[in-house]
Motif scaffolding. Structure first.
Motif, short mmCIF file in Angstrom:
data_model
loop_
_atom_site.label_atom_id
_atom_site.label_comp_id
_atom_site.label_asym_id
_atom_site.label_seq_id
_atom_site.Cartn_x
_atom_site.Cartn_y
_atom_site.Cartn_z
N LEU A 1 38.90 57.14 72.79
CA LEU A 1 39.75 58.07 73.53
C LEU A 1 39.74 57.73 75.01
O LEU A 1 38.75 57.23 75.52
CB LEU A 1 39.23 59.50 73.36
CG LEU A 1 39.32 60.12 71.96
CD1 LEU A 1 38.71 61.52 71.95
CD2 LEU A 1 40.78 60.17 71.49
N GLY A 2 40.85 57.99 75.68
CA GLY A 2 40.89 57.81 77.12
C GLY A 2 40.20 58.96 77.83
O GLY A 2 39.82 59.95 77.19
N PRO B 1 40.93 66.84 69.03
CA PRO B 1 42.05 66.18 69.74
C PRO B 1 43.03 65.53 68.76
O PRO B 1 43.22 64.32 68.75
CB PRO B 1 41.34 65.13 70.60
CG PRO B 1 40.02 64.89 69.95
CD PRO B 1 39.66 66.13 69.21
N VAL C 1 44.21 66.59 78.04
CA VAL C 1 45.20 65.53 77.84
C VAL C 1 44.63 64.18 78.23
O VAL C 1 44.03 64.04 79.30
CB VAL C 1 46.45 65.80 78.72
CG1 VAL C 1 47.51 64.74 78.49
CG2 VAL C 1 47.01 67.19 78.46
N SER C 2 44.81 63.19 77.36
CA SER C 2 44.47 61.82 77.74
C SER C 2 45.49 60.87 77.12
O SER C 2 46.25 61.26 76.24
CB SER C 2 43.05 61.45 77.27
OG SER C 2 43.01 61.40 75.86
N ARG D 1 37.88 72.77 65.80
CA ARG D 1 36.47 72.42 65.98
C ARG D 1 35.60 73.66 65.89
O ARG D 1 34.59 73.67 65.20
CB ARG D 1 36.29 71.76 67.34
CG ARG D 1 34.87 71.31 67.61
CD ARG D 1 34.75 70.68 68.98
NE ARG D 1 35.44 69.38 69.03
CZ ARG D 1 35.52 68.62 70.12
NH1 ARG D 1 34.96 69.04 71.25
NH2 ARG D 1 36.14 67.48 70.10
N GLU E 1 41.88 68.28 82.15
CA GLU E 1 42.05 69.59 81.51
C GLU E 1 42.96 70.44 82.37
O GLU E 1 42.67 70.69 83.54
CB GLU E 1 40.67 70.25 81.37
CG GLU E 1 40.73 71.61 80.69
CD GLU E 1 39.36 72.28 80.58
OE1 GLU E 1 38.49 72.00 81.43
OE2 GLU E 1 39.16 73.07 79.65
N VAL F 1 46.93 61.89 73.52
CA VAL F 1 45.93 62.63 72.75
C VAL F 1 45.71 63.98 73.43
O VAL F 1 45.45 64.04 74.64
CB VAL F 1 44.61 61.85 72.67
CG1 VAL F 1 43.55 62.67 71.93
CG2 VAL F 1 44.81 60.50 71.99
N ILE F 2 45.83 65.05 72.64
CA ILE F 2 45.71 66.40 73.21
C ILE F 2 44.80 67.28 72.36
O ILE F 2 44.88 67.25 71.12
CB ILE F 2 47.10 67.08 73.29
CG1 ILE F 2 48.08 66.23 74.08
CG2 ILE F 2 46.99 68.48 73.91
CD1 ILE F 2 49.53 66.51 73.75
N GLY F 3 43.94 68.01 73.01
CA GLY F 3 43.17 69.06 72.33
C GLY F 3 43.37 70.35 73.10
O GLY F 3 43.37 70.36 74.33
N LEU F 4 43.60 71.46 72.37
CA LEU F 4 43.84 72.73 73.06
C LEU F 4 42.64 73.67 72.91
O LEU F 4 41.98 73.69 71.88
CB LEU F 4 45.07 73.45 72.50
CG LEU F 4 46.44 72.83 72.70
CD1 LEU F 4 47.53 73.82 72.26
CD2 LEU F 4 46.68 72.42 74.15
N GLU F 5 42.37 74.41 73.98
CA GLU F 5 41.41 75.51 73.92
C GLU F 5 42.22 76.77 74.15
O GLU F 5 42.76 76.97 75.24
CB GLU F 5 40.35 75.34 75.01
CG GLU F 5 39.51 74.08 74.82
CD GLU F 5 38.71 73.73 76.07
OE1 GLU F 5 37.57 74.20 76.17
OE2 GLU F 5 39.22 73.01 76.93
N SER G 1 40.57 73.22 69.40
CA SER G 1 41.05 72.25 68.40
C SER G 1 40.36 70.91 68.59
O SER G 1 39.85 70.61 69.66
CB SER G 1 42.56 72.06 68.52
OG SER G 1 42.86 71.10 69.52
P1 ADP Z 1 34.53 71.04 77.18
O1 ADP Z 1 33.70 72.00 76.40
O2 ADP Z 1 33.82 70.35 78.25
O3 ADP Z 1 35.84 71.61 77.67
P2 ADP Z 1 34.90 69.57 74.67
O4 ADP Z 1 34.39 68.21 74.40
O5 ADP Z 1 34.27 70.69 73.95
O6 ADP Z 1 34.92 69.82 76.21
O7 ADP Z 1 36.42 69.54 74.31
C1 ADP Z 1 37.27 70.51 74.72
C2 ADP Z 1 38.65 70.17 74.22
O8 ADP Z 1 39.05 68.90 74.70
C3 ADP Z 1 38.79 70.09 72.72
O9 ADP Z 1 39.98 70.73 72.35
C4 ADP Z 1 38.87 68.60 72.44
O10 ADP Z 1 39.66 68.37 71.30
C5 ADP Z 1 39.55 68.08 73.67
N1 ADP Z 1 39.23 66.70 74.01
C6 ADP Z 1 38.02 66.13 74.09
N2 ADP Z 1 38.13 64.85 74.49
C7 ADP Z 1 39.45 64.59 74.67
C8 ADP Z 1 40.20 63.45 75.08
N3 ADP Z 1 39.63 62.30 75.42
N4 ADP Z 1 41.54 63.57 75.15
C9 ADP Z 1 42.14 64.72 74.85
N5 ADP Z 1 41.48 65.82 74.46
C10 ADP Z 1 40.15 65.76 74.36
#
Ligand code: ADP
Ligand code: MG
Length: 478
Positions: free
Chosen positions: A208-209, A158, A198-199, A120, A213, A6-10, A156
């Motif tokens: 989610l795991g 995740p 990344v998780s 998001r 970051e 599972v991946i979310g990008l900033e 984004s």
């Molecule tokens: P922060 O503001 O502390 O960096 P957020 O909850 O706003 O954290 O999420 C930041 C990014 O991390 C987003 O892109 C989100 O999709 C991603 N994200 C959040 N939880 C997970 C997870 N368990 N695994 C992978 N990506 C995640």
């Protein structure tokens, strides 16, 4: 049991403004250290930030392209932390109320399927300065030129499930912000970079795991490699009874590994609070409408139009529509040669290969669309074969000349004259009785030998189709 990634990008998009987000200091890259940070950027006493109106327009523009909601009112907040390159002791960012929320961007996966990635939010913020570790022995320098440079951070959901998807998403966003003209996209200079969250979790698990970051990745290749490494590290850890800790990691491209940098702070650690020096950002429906009207036809819509209007295959339309200059060039070329599919084939083939080889882009292409169009017309009207056209194109590229002039000067006109071709065929067959016998005995490969001989004698100018037809007739058993 398998694992799921599972991946979310900033993604940090540096907005291509002339001046900074809250001051009039220049944003130009590469100036002498500390010559482009003014009193406001440094947060000296008695100064006040003033919002640069262009950054709001750029944020709305990207928001519209991402089909997102544009907040009618949004706020700036102070994110408090100490770092040597942050003289104010806080970064001005947006926290609870970002200017852009709930958008989406579609990526095309390797197998041709489309996948929608939810956005998001996207919020405005200022960049910090830079610590320079390699300029002075035993000391770190601080360059504050970058302080106050406008950033739009696009976050984004995740929704990404592999390192490849993450790279595709990053590329797509990169193409989009350049297309919209809001970011120069220069990744070496840090104008476009991302953090990858990344998780991993057991296949099918609902929760989610725990994520790590990975900070500050500035290449498409590295985003893939960093995530691959990180996924493997986490799976290894979990399979051996360990636990992933939420933390910030750095990718080391020399060693191809990620390393722990610090434990991950939670939002409350930053003591966010509304910035009392700045007014709320108010966006009116009229302003949104005005920016919507200025929005160019977007890459996705353009690709669909190329398929419907010009009959292109999606795989051919896609690369032509991602870059605005290339798309404009394509449309001019299609108009000038009158055959959009031929135009697409040339642009995706010969032109793309040459640009690539020369390490340049369509903006700097020495062959204007009208001249290339004239060349393609010489293929359609039979003056040139495809391979002769490639020769002419090469000369046009290096000498900046027009196709007809090159064809005349180098005598590259295709030989379409049946009698002349037949004479060539007869000569070569007469000189090669052995090969003729072999061919007639069933050795079909010899056909290529004849073609080669005749092409050689005609300096490559024999019409390949006519030649093949003639040869086949002449070689048929007597
Ligand atoms: P922060 O503001 O502390 O960096 P957020 O909850 O706003 O954290 O999420 C930041 C990014 O991390 C987003 O892109 C989100 O999709 C991603 N994200 C959040 N939880 C997970 C997870 N368990 N695994 C992978 N990506 C995640
Ligand atoms: Mg983050």
């Amino acid at each position: 049991m398998g694992w799921e990634t599972v991946i979310g990008l900033e993604i940090h998009v540096q907005l291509a403004t002339v001046s900074k987000i809250f001051s009039g200091a220049a944003t130009r890259y590469g100036a002498q250290p500390n010559t482009q940070a003014c009193a406001v950027d440094l947060g000296l006493p008695g100064v006040l930030p003033v919002l640069n109106a262009r950054v709001v327009e750029m944020a709305i523009t990207l928001g519209l392209a991402l089909e997102a909601r544009i907040a009618p009112v949004s706020f700036f907040a102070r994110k408090n932390y100490f770092y040597p390159d942050l003289p104010k002791g806080y970064q001005i960012s947006q926290y609870e109320d970002p200017i852009v929320e709930h958008g989406r961007l579609t990526i095309r996966l390797g197998d041709g399927r489309d996948k929608e990635i939810r956005i998001r939010r996207a919020h405005l913020e200022e960049d910090a300065g830079k610590s320079v570790h390699d300029a002075f022995p035993g000391a770190t320098g601080i360059d504050l030129n970058r302080t106050g440079t406008p950033l739009l951070e696009v976050v984004s959901e995740p929704d990404l499930s592999s390192s490849q998807e993450a790279a595709l998403f990053m590329r797509k966003m990169h193409a989009l912000v350049r297309y919209l003209g809001i970011c120069d996209g220069n990744m070496q200079e840090g104008s476009f970079r991302c953090d990858a969250n990344v998780s991993v979790r057991r296949a099918g698990a609902a929760a989610l795991g725990t994520r790590a970051e990975i900070k500050n990745i500035n290449s498409f290749r590295y985003v893939e490699k960093a995530i691959d490494y990180e996924v493997e590290r986490q799976i290894d850890l979990l399979e051996n009874g360990g636990k992933v800790v939420q933390e910030t990691r750095l990718y080391d491209s020399d060693k191809d590994e990620t390393r722990s940098m610090r434990g991950k702070e939670d939002a409350h650690d930053y003591r966010y609070f509304p910035d009392p020096d700045l007014l709320p950002i108010i966006v009116t429906p009229a302003q949104i409408e005005a920016l919507k009207r200025l929005l160019p036809e977007l890459p996705g819509a353009r690709a669909i139009r190329y398929c419907q209007e010009f009959g292109l295959a999606p795989a051919d339309a896609e690369p032509l529509s991602q870059d605005r200059s290339l798309a404009d060039y394509f449309e001019a070329l299609a108009g000038s040669c009158g055959d959009p599919r031929q135009a697409a084939n040339w642009l995706n083939g010969e032109v793309a290969a040459t640009l690539n080889r020369q390490g340049t882009t369509i903006d700097l292409c020495p062959v204007p669309a009208a001249s290339l169009g004239a060349l393609l017309r010489r293929i359609s009207d039979g003056t040139l074969s495809a391979s002769l056209a490639k020769q002419v194109f090469e000369v046009m590229w290096t000498q900046r000349s027009e196709p007809d002039a090159v064809i005349e000067a180098r005598n590259l006109r295709q030989v379409n004259d049946g009698d002349a071709l037949l004479a060539l065929v007869e000569t070569v067959l007469a000189e090669s009785p052995e090969q003729v016998a072999q061919y007639r005995a069933g050795k079909e490969k010899v056909f290529g030998y004849f073609v080669g001989q005749i092409m050689k004698r005609s300096q490559g100018r024999a019409n390949p189709q006519q030649l093949a037809d003639l040869l086949r007739t002449r070689l048929a058993p007597p």
